[in-house]
Scaffold this active site. Structure first.
Site, mmCIF file in Angstrom:
data_model
loop_
_atom_site.group_PDB
_atom_site.id
_atom_site.type_symbol
_atom_site.label_atom_id
_atom_site.label_comp_id
_atom_site.label_asym_id
_atom_site.label_seq_id
_atom_site.Cartn_x
_atom_site.Cartn_y
_atom_site.Cartn_z
ATOM 1 N N ASP A 29 0.863 -1.182 0.000
ATOM 2 C CA ASP A 29 0.000 0.000 0.000
ATOM 3 C C ASP A 29 0.897 1.228 0.000
ATOM 4 O OD1 ASP A 29 -3.244 0.394 0.977
ATOM 5 O OD2 ASP A 29 -1.908 2.154 0.961
ATOM 6 N N LYS A 201 -20.921 -7.117 -11.259
ATOM 7 C CA LYS A 201 -20.646 -6.455 -9.973
ATOM 8 C C LYS A 201 -21.459 -5.165 -9.820
ATOM 9 C CE LYS A 201 -18.964 -4.846 -6.308
ATOM 10 N NZ LYS A 201 -18.761 -5.374 -4.995
ATOM 11 N N ASN A 205 -24.921 -4.344 -7.097
ATOM 12 C CA ASN A 205 -25.077 -3.214 -6.175
ATOM 13 C C ASN A 205 -26.203 -2.271 -6.618
ATOM 14 O OD1 ASN A 205 -23.250 -4.106 -4.361
ATOM 15 N ND2 ASN A 205 -21.596 -2.744 -4.965
ATOM 16 N N ARG A 241 -43.769 -13.846 -3.586
ATOM 17 C CA ARG A 241 -42.858 -13.266 -4.570
ATOM 18 C C ARG A 241 -42.548 -11.795 -4.309
ATOM 19 N NH1 ARG A 241 -45.610 -17.064 -6.623
ATOM 20 N NH2 ARG A 241 -47.476 -15.776 -6.868
ATOM 21 N N CYS A 255 -20.033 1.565 -1.829
ATOM 22 C CA CYS A 255 -20.468 0.659 -2.901
ATOM 23 C C CYS A 255 -21.822 1.027 -3.467
ATOM 24 C CB CYS A 255 -20.503 -0.764 -2.355
ATOM 25 S SG CYS A 255 -18.996 -1.184 -1.483
ATOM 26 N N ARG A 322 -17.696 6.471 5.176
ATOM 27 C CA ARG A 322 -17.742 6.969 3.802
ATOM 28 C C ARG A 322 -19.192 7.136 3.325
ATOM 29 N NH1 ARG A 322 -13.836 2.885 0.868
ATOM 30 N NH2 ARG A 322 -14.980 1.490 2.243
#
Ligand code: SAJ
Length: 406
Positions: A29, A201, A205, A241, A255, A322
């Site tokens: 890092d 991905k 989200n 459902r 995210c 965040r």
């Protein structure tokens, strides 16, 4: 040896998990302080099971450094924010990591991008950064996209048990990386192409963001005519459902409040539902602020200094702030009123906003109205301390008579 680049919320647990399952791992890092903390034997954020995993990985010989390593496998796990104006992904950190890898990696190395990127980002930014060094992708360098799926708060369990996606140009390379993840991942690992992996991905989200927005919109509709949104959702969810999520004071984290914007940025004339959903979620902190004023008025409470927000993190039982709805609400409130609302969060030790407390009892002593912004276990276990206060419960966790909801 695997060199994991980026030791944040995803890179660190992934590196630790691999190391504790017998893989030689070096974590890199650029943040010297973060690397020093890890080398001093401390983790850099709070997460269930992380300290134990860290201890296991140390025993297995994991190393942390600011230097990129010469090796055959790299996992890039750096942040991918979005550009607030264009809404498009900001691939700057990924590209810069790739450039550094290219400076030292040997021919035949495989580079795995774990960071979430919008569909097409790898073609547009990552491939040119590799080719700029004269490398031919597929011959000199292999490229893979293996986006993570773990949820903060349950990361260690989900790293072990979630199914995963591996996108690769070349099936054989995909299978090789699948084997690497299978060293610890007990879920199914699907091998597909890179563009599909990128899209899945972001879509996952986005699905959650749109569904939360639906719940938030229902909360607003129900508020308008004084209906009980929680009772309504509970009954609707008994339908085989229907599975509605929960309304809340907003959507935070790196995210769900970010990734869907990539689709809006890239497909502005097509991603209409997504665009509206993100606006609905982003509008929730202001909706809560209006509820606070309404409830203050109803109770003849004039002094905002007597109002306190419980919770600063983006969700329960994590220390991550965040895009936190509380921070968004405070920013909005500062524009309206000079006096800050009081704030307390058991997970935030540092002083990050004015009016912040570090002790629950002291915080409650100084306020008449409490707004439950985050449903940390601590507040669930201390409900009796809220008796006698005006309560705005943004998560429907409080059984005290007279409690207000969003
Ligand atoms: N929230 C609601 N109502 C709900 C559920 C959540 O308002 O019913 C809010 C939370 O309070 C929070 C925000 O949404 O502010 C996001 O929280 P979350 O727990 O839904 O998700 P994240 O952001 O912590 O993690 C997500 C996960 N994605 C999905 O569930 C599809 C995780 O699996 C991903 O790995 C992660 O994003 C990521 O890194 O992309």
């Amino acid at each position: 040896m695997v060199n994991v680049i980026g030791l944040g919320y995803i890179g660190l647990p992934t590196a630790l998990m691999m190391a504790s399952h017998g893989i030689e791992v070096v974590g890199t890092d650029y943040n010297k302080e973060l690397v020093a903390t890890l080398n001093a034997g401390r983790t850099t954020f709070k997460e269930d099971g992380l300290d134990e995993l860290f201890a296991d990985a140390l025993k297995s010989g994991i190393k942390f450094t600011t230097e990129y390593q010469v090796t055959d496998t790299y996992i890039v796990s750096v942040p991918t924010p979005y550009d607030k104006f264009s809404k498009k992904v900001d691939a700057g950190y990924v590209v810069s990591a790739i450039k550094s890898v290219m400076e030292i990696c040997p021919i035949g190395a495989t580079v795995v991008i774990e960071s979430t990127v919008s569909p097409g980002t790898i073609d547009k930014y990552v491939r040119p950064a590799i080719e700029a060094n004269g490398f031919v992708i597929g011959k000199d360098i292999n490229l893979v996209h293996a986006p993570e799926r773990i949820i903060p708060g349950n990361m260690v369990y989900e790293l072990l048990h979630n199914d995963r996606t591996v996108g690769a140009d070349d099936k054989e390379i995909g299978e090789k990386i699948k084997k690497l993840y299978a060293s610890f991942c007990q879920g199914e690992i699907v091998v597909t192409d890179i563009r599909t992996a990128e899209m899945t991905k972001v879509v996952e989200n986005t699905f959650r963001a749109v569904n939360i927005a639906f719940a938030n919109e229902l909360a607003k509709i129900c508020r308008h005519d004084n209906m009980d949104v929680y009772e309504i959702i509970k009954i609707c969810n008994m339908h085989p459902r229907v599975n509605i999520l929960q309304p809340g004071p907003g959507v935070g984290g790196h995210c769900i409040s970010v990734d869907p914007w990539f689709l809006v940025g890239d497909y502005p004339s097509l991603a209409k539902v997504i665009d509206e959903s993100m606006k609905t979620n982003d509008g929730m902190p202001d909706f809560v602020l209006n509820r606070i004023y309404e409830i203050m008025q109803e109770n003849g409470l004039k002094d905002v200094k007597k109002v306190g927000l419980y919770g600063l993190t983006y969700k329960e039982n994590v220390d991550d702030m965040r895009e936190s709805p509380t921070l968004q609400l405070l920013e909005s409130q500062e524009r309206h009123l000079a006096d800050p609302l009081k704030v307390y969060d058991p997970f935030i030790d540092a002083d990050v906003v004015s009016g912040q407390y570090h002790d629950l009892d002291k915080f409650l002593e100084d306020i008449d109205m409490v707004v439950i912004m985050v449903k940390h276990n601590e507040i669930r276990e201390n409900m009796d301390k809220l008796k006698g206060k005006i309560i705005l419960d943004c998560h429907n966790i409080c059984n005290i008579p007279g409690v207000y909801h969003i």
